[in-house]
Design an enzyme around this catalytic site. Structure first.
Site, PDB file in Angstrom:
ATOM      1  N   ASN A 215       0.871  -1.188   0.000  1.00 50.11           N
ATOM      2  CA  ASN A 215       0.000   0.000   0.000  1.00 50.11           C
ATOM      3  C   ASN A 215       0.905   1.234   0.000  1.00 50.11           C
ATOM      4  OD1 ASN A 215      -1.790   2.059   0.509  1.00 50.11           O
ATOM      5  ND2 ASN A 215      -2.337   1.371   2.565  1.00 50.11           N
ATOM      6  N   TRP A 216       0.999   1.869  -1.165  1.00 44.59           N
ATOM      7  CA  TRP A 216       1.904   3.027  -1.278  1.00 44.59           C
ATOM      8  C   TRP A 216       1.317   4.287  -0.649  1.00 44.59           C
ATOM      9  CZ3 TRP A 216       4.143   2.845  -6.994  1.00 44.59           C
ATOM     10  CH2 TRP A 216       4.921   1.680  -7.135  1.00 44.59           C
ATOM     11  N   LYS A 217       0.036   4.228  -0.315  1.00 40.08           N
ATOM     12  CA  LYS A 217      -0.642   5.393   0.284  1.00 40.08           C
ATOM     13  C   LYS A 217      -0.480   6.622  -0.622  1.00 40.08           C
ATOM     14  CE  LYS A 217       0.037   3.331   4.774  1.00 40.08           C
ATOM     15  NZ  LYS A 217       0.059   3.503   6.213  1.00 40.08           N
TER      16      LYS A 217
ATOM     17  N   HIS B 259      -9.494   1.047   5.239  1.00 43.88           N
ATOM     18  CA  HIS B 259      -8.207   1.266   5.916  1.00 43.88           C
ATOM     19  C   HIS B 259      -8.429   2.227   7.084  1.00 43.88           C
ATOM     20  CE1 HIS B 259      -4.098   2.466   6.712  1.00 43.88           C
ATOM     21  NE2 HIS B 259      -3.708   1.397   6.030  1.00 43.88           N
TER      22      HIS B 259
ATOM     23  N   GLU C  73      -6.761   4.602   8.169  1.00 49.37           N
ATOM     24  CA  GLU C  73      -6.503   6.021   7.881  1.00 49.37           C
ATOM     25  C   GLU C  73      -7.733   6.661   7.241  1.00 49.37           C
ATOM     26  OE1 GLU C  73      -2.850   5.480   5.720  1.00 49.37           O
ATOM     27  OE2 GLU C  73      -1.787   5.042   7.590  1.00 49.37           O
TER      28      GLU C  73
ATOM     29  N   GLU D 227      -5.306  -5.181  10.849  1.00 43.33           N
ATOM     30  CA  GLU D 227      -4.305  -4.129  11.001  1.00 43.33           C
ATOM     31  C   GLU D 227      -4.557  -3.364  12.302  1.00 43.33           C
ATOM     32  OE1 GLU D 227      -2.420  -2.932   7.037  1.00 43.33           O
ATOM     33  OE2 GLU D 227      -4.154  -1.657   7.326  1.00 43.33           O
TER      34      GLU D 227
ATOM     35  N   GLY E 297       2.701   1.992  10.864  1.00 41.77           N
ATOM     36  CA  GLY E 297       3.700   3.050  10.719  1.00 41.77           C
ATOM     37  C   GLY E 297       4.424   3.405  12.006  1.00 41.77           C
TER      38      GLY E 297
ATOM     39  N   SER F  51       3.508  -2.417  10.407  1.00 42.50           N
ATOM     40  CA  SER F  51       4.961  -2.451  10.618  1.00 42.50           C
ATOM     41  C   SER F  51       5.590  -3.788  10.238  1.00 42.50           C
ATOM     42  CB  SER F  51       5.309  -2.078  12.066  1.00 42.50           C
ATOM     43  OG  SER F  51       4.920  -0.744  12.329  1.00 42.50           O
TER      44      SER F  51
ATOM     45  N   GLY G 275       2.805  -1.289   4.329  1.00 40.83           N
ATOM     46  CA  GLY G 275       2.811   0.136   4.008  1.00 40.83           C
ATOM     47  C   GLY G 275       4.227   0.613   3.728  1.00 40.83           C
ATOM     48  N   GLY G 276       4.878   1.174   4.751  1.00 39.52           N
ATOM     49  CA  GLY G 276       6.191   1.797   4.590  1.00 39.52           C
ATOM     50  C   GLY G 276       7.209   0.945   3.847  1.00 39.52           C
TER      51      GLY G 276
END
Ligand code: PEP
Length: 241
Positions: free
Chosen positions: A8-10, A93, A95, A160, A166, A204, A225-226
């Site tokens: 997920n590049w967000k 998600h 976010e 999640e 993150g 993470s 993610g990251g």
């Protein structure tokens, strides 16, 4: 079932860096045992899909609207995602639940529109730190599953924990195992169409912890993610699967 590793590049990636990242992942992939999915920002889906064509790596969106077309300024429909090469879409998600106030009911409508458009929905659930401190994690996740998954749901669920996203914090193996077993039981009980759905872990996940997490019972892959923004890290997680 093969594990699914989804990146997920967000809200990251202009044209050149997205292309370079997609090429790096494509070229480094080799014979992966896992299914691989990349979810770039909407502006890059078509270009990334073109770069990945024929590689076996799928491309997905990060959200969609409930409708197909119409007066919804700034929105993007599941059909539009499909039209530019997406096969999956991340929905619910944390976010978006937090930043856009997406409710379980709204997410369920989005899931239905994704299914109607032929996309595989990846529905995210997970508790906050406060909810875990109060011992409410299963109650929260059960409520999210009940509200966010339409009765005829088929697709992927991603556990999640919000406090792990993150932050570099990861639940213990026992906590991940317990929650994945709980989600499996809930799916079997209340959404028989999704009784065998993959349940991804997200929060993470890194090259250093991926092998351990991915080997846990009922962990059917990872939502990353990251670490999906660095080709070598994402490839290491894919290899760990
Ligand atoms: C995510 O946002 O879905 C996620 C898992 O992020 P990270 O890997 O950066 O914790």
């Amino acid at each position: 079932m093969r594990p699914l590793i989804a990146g997920n590049w967000k809200m990251n990636g202009l044209t050149e860096e997205s292309a370079a990242l997609a090429r790096g992942i494509r070229h480094g992939l080799g014979d992966a045992a896992a299914e691989v999915l990349i979810c770039p920002p909407a502006t890059q889906i078509a270009a990334v899909a073109a770069i990945l064509a024929g590689s076996g790596i799928a491309v997905g969106g990060q959200h969609c609207h409930t409708g197909k077309f119409g007066p919804h300024t700034g929105e993007i429909s599941a059909l539009m995602l499909r039209d530019v090469g997406a096969t999956h879409v991340i929905l619910g998600h944390s976010e978006r639940r937090a930043d856009q106030g997406e409710s379980n009911a709204l997410i369920a409508c989005k899931v239905s529109s994704a299914l109607e458009a032929g996309l595989v929905p990846i529905v995210c659930v997970g508790e906050t730190a406060e909810e875990r401190d109060l011992g409410q994690q299963q109650q929260v996740v059960a409520h999210q599953l009940e509200g966010s998954l339409p009765q005829d749901f088929v697709g992927v669920v991603a556990y999640e924990p919000v406090w792990a996203i993150g932050t570099g914090k990861v639940p213990t193996a026992a906590d991940i195992t317990a929650m994945h077993a709980f989600i499996r039981a809930e799916l079997k009980r209340a959404r028989p169409t999704a009784a065998d759905a993959r349940i991804l872990y997200g929060g993470s996940m890194k090259p250093g912890n991926a092998a351990e997490i991915l080997a846990l019972p009922e962990v059917g892959g990872g939502l990353v993610g990251g670490a999906s923004l660095v080709a070598e890290d994402f490839l290491a997680i894919i290899r760990a699967a």
